[in-house]
Design an enzyme around this catalytic site. Structure first.
Site, mmCIF file in Angstrom:
data_model
loop_
_atom_site.group_PDB
_atom_site.id
_atom_site.type_symbol
_atom_site.label_atom_id
_atom_site.label_comp_id
_atom_site.label_asym_id
_atom_site.label_seq_id
_atom_site.Cartn_x
_atom_site.Cartn_y
_atom_site.Cartn_z
ATOM 1 C CB SER A 142 14.719 20.776 -15.019
ATOM 2 O OG SER A 142 14.021 22.009 -15.007
ATOM 3 C CD GLU A 202 10.161 10.400 -16.425
ATOM 4 O OE1 GLU A 202 10.067 10.955 -15.319
ATOM 5 O OE2 GLU A 202 10.639 10.963 -17.432
ATOM 6 C CG HIS A 238 -1.844 -1.145 1.336
ATOM 7 N ND1 HIS A 238 -3.103 -1.179 0.786
ATOM 8 C CD2 HIS A 238 -1.656 -2.353 1.933
ATOM 9 C CE1 HIS A 238 -3.661 -2.360 1.046
ATOM 10 N NE2 HIS A 238 -2.799 -3.091 1.736
#
Length: 463
Positions: free
Chosen positions: A313, A326, A183
């Site tokens: 970035s 990703e 969880h």
């Protein structure tokens, strides 16, 4: 007529075709009729149609239906089609007639042109190149042939590589014990090796599932011609064709158990796509776990450090992102979408013919190609090179209140829960609090709470 064009004829009349085109009137009509996506069918699909045409010519020769000179010319033409021709001479859009007739005729016309040009013998796209065939059995066969060869030659080797990379990394990290999570919350300890062994088995199960579809992919519609009855094909054509194709591809193919099924349905393509979706789900799970474990470096888990492959970035200096994970996740999303597309297309088997064949072909081959690349990237640029931040792992493990679970059999669940809550509230190791709140000595507690023993299962403290 401009020098840039020539006039070709088909059963509907005259058509202007680019002078340098190797194709003819039917291909040009398809180019004019379907300016939809600008995306032609994948090269590997066209390659599959070419090997089908070659095997058909050889079978027709052996059956005495095609003369030796024309058969040799067609075979030579199939072998002569290179990468330049694949890029320029097969322009028909994916979104075309649902049977793929335009693509079948595109290949027929190109081969007839090359065969006639190089041999000096008249070669007809329909009567000779397409002898004993129909678009309705060529295109379903090409879906199976192209998918099977792509799986055999690229996807399965990539999955073997990913599995072996995970196995090696798992063995190397067998003694690194960390906090497990359920969880997304702290749970019992687990070793990094155990965690990666779970990923490795996922990949192995996916590889085996995909392998189980290969025998059905090896069954071909070829020989069923237009509706499955085999009209205009010799009774021995299907078997002889399969033999010729098998020899050329070093892959055992055979006629479908039922030509009506093979032409009217795409159940095997839907099955393979479903297995590819399972693989996509597994790769997304692995990619997301890597992203969580790499998160930080200060405000996340920071258990591992993925390679710094590029600046992360345009505005935040020093930021580095988990780009491979990703990319793999995006591949997985695309494959899941392709599976939905293929499932809907598979439903379009109206009576004796499925009429979304080009879409099935393009979507299935894209999924195979994407997953092949993703598996390779994940192995080489994420799994193999990631570093372990042992200090962060050990610090979190020491303060994990869930370690107290090991005391349940000795002091009971309720008392263990009190210790866990106090340890968490005070930010102290479970061992310190347990010394204060139980009758057990420090050495006994160290033995019971040793994370390296807890990852072995069984009753804590036992031999």
């Amino acid at each position: 007529m401009s020098d840039d064009f020539r006039t070709e004829k088909d059963s509907l009349g005259e058509v202007r075709v680019p002078a340098r085109a190797l194709y003819g009137a039917q291909t040009q009509r398809a180019v004019d009729n379907f300016p939809v996506s600008g995306q032609p069918l994948p090269e590997e699909f066209i390659r599959a149609v070419l090997v089908i045409k070659k095997a058909a010519a050889l079978a027709n020769l052996d059956l005495g239906l095609l003369d030796e000179e024309r058969a040799a010319a067609i075979v030579a033409a199939c072998d002569a089609v290179g990468s330049d021709e694949l890029e320029s001479q097969f322009p028909v859009d994916i979104y075309q007639t649902g049977s793929g007739t335009s693509t079948n005729m595109n290949v027929n016309e190109v081969l007839a042109h090359i065969a006639a040009r190089d041999s000096g013998v008249e070669v007809s796209p329909n009567d000779h190149v397409n002898m004993s065939q129909s678009s309705n059995d060529v295109i379903p066969s090409a879906i199976h042939v192209s998918a099977l060869l792509a799986v055999r030659d690229r996807l399965l080797p990539a999955l073997r590589h990913l599995h072996s990379t995970l196995d090696e990394k798992s063995a190397a990290l067998a003694e690194v014990v960390k906090t497990g999570r359920t969880h997304l919350m702290d749970a019992l300890p687990i070793s990094l090796g155990q965690e990666l062994s779970g990923w490795a088995m996922q990949v192995e199960h996916c590889r085996e599932r995909i392998r189980t579809t290969l025998p059905r992919l090896a069954q071909l519609a070829q020989g069923g011609t237009a509706v499955g009855t085999g009209l205009n094909a010799h009774p021995d054509f299907a078997e002889l064709f399969a033999q010729k194709l098998s020899a050329d591809t070093t892959q055992q193919f055979r006629p479908a158990d039922n030509a009506f099924t093979a032409i009217s349905s795409q159940d095997t393509a839907v099955e393979l796509s479903g297995q590819l979706k399972v693989l996509a789900v597994a790769l997304m799970k692995i990619a997301n776990d890597l992203r969580w474990m790499n998160s930080g470096p200060l405000a996340g888990f920071s258990e591992i450090e993925l390679p710094a492959l590029q600046p992360g970035s345009s505005i935040m200096p020093g930021k580095v992102n988990p780009v491979i994970a990703e990319a793999v996740a995006m591949v997985s999303a695309r494959v899941m979408g392709n599976d939905t597309t293929i499932g809907i297309a598979g439903q379009s088997g109206n009576f004796q013919l499925n009429v979304m064949l080009p879409l099935v072909a393009a979507s299935l081959l894209e999924s195979i190609q994407l997953l092949t690349s993703a598996a390779q990237l994940l192995a080489d640029k994420a799994i193999a090179p990631f570093r372990v931040n042992r200090e962060n792992i050990e610090r979190a493990l020491e303060r994990n209140p869930i370690l107290v679970t090991a005391l349940n059999p000795v002091i009971g669940y309720d008392k263990a829960a009190e210790i866990a809550k106090r340890a968490y509230k005070e930010g102290r190791p479970v061992l310190e609090v347990a010394v204060e709140m139980s009758d057990l000595g420090e050495e006994e507690l160290k033995r019971l709470l040793d994370p390296r023993k807890l990852i072995r299962g069984g009753v804590p403290g036992g031999d």
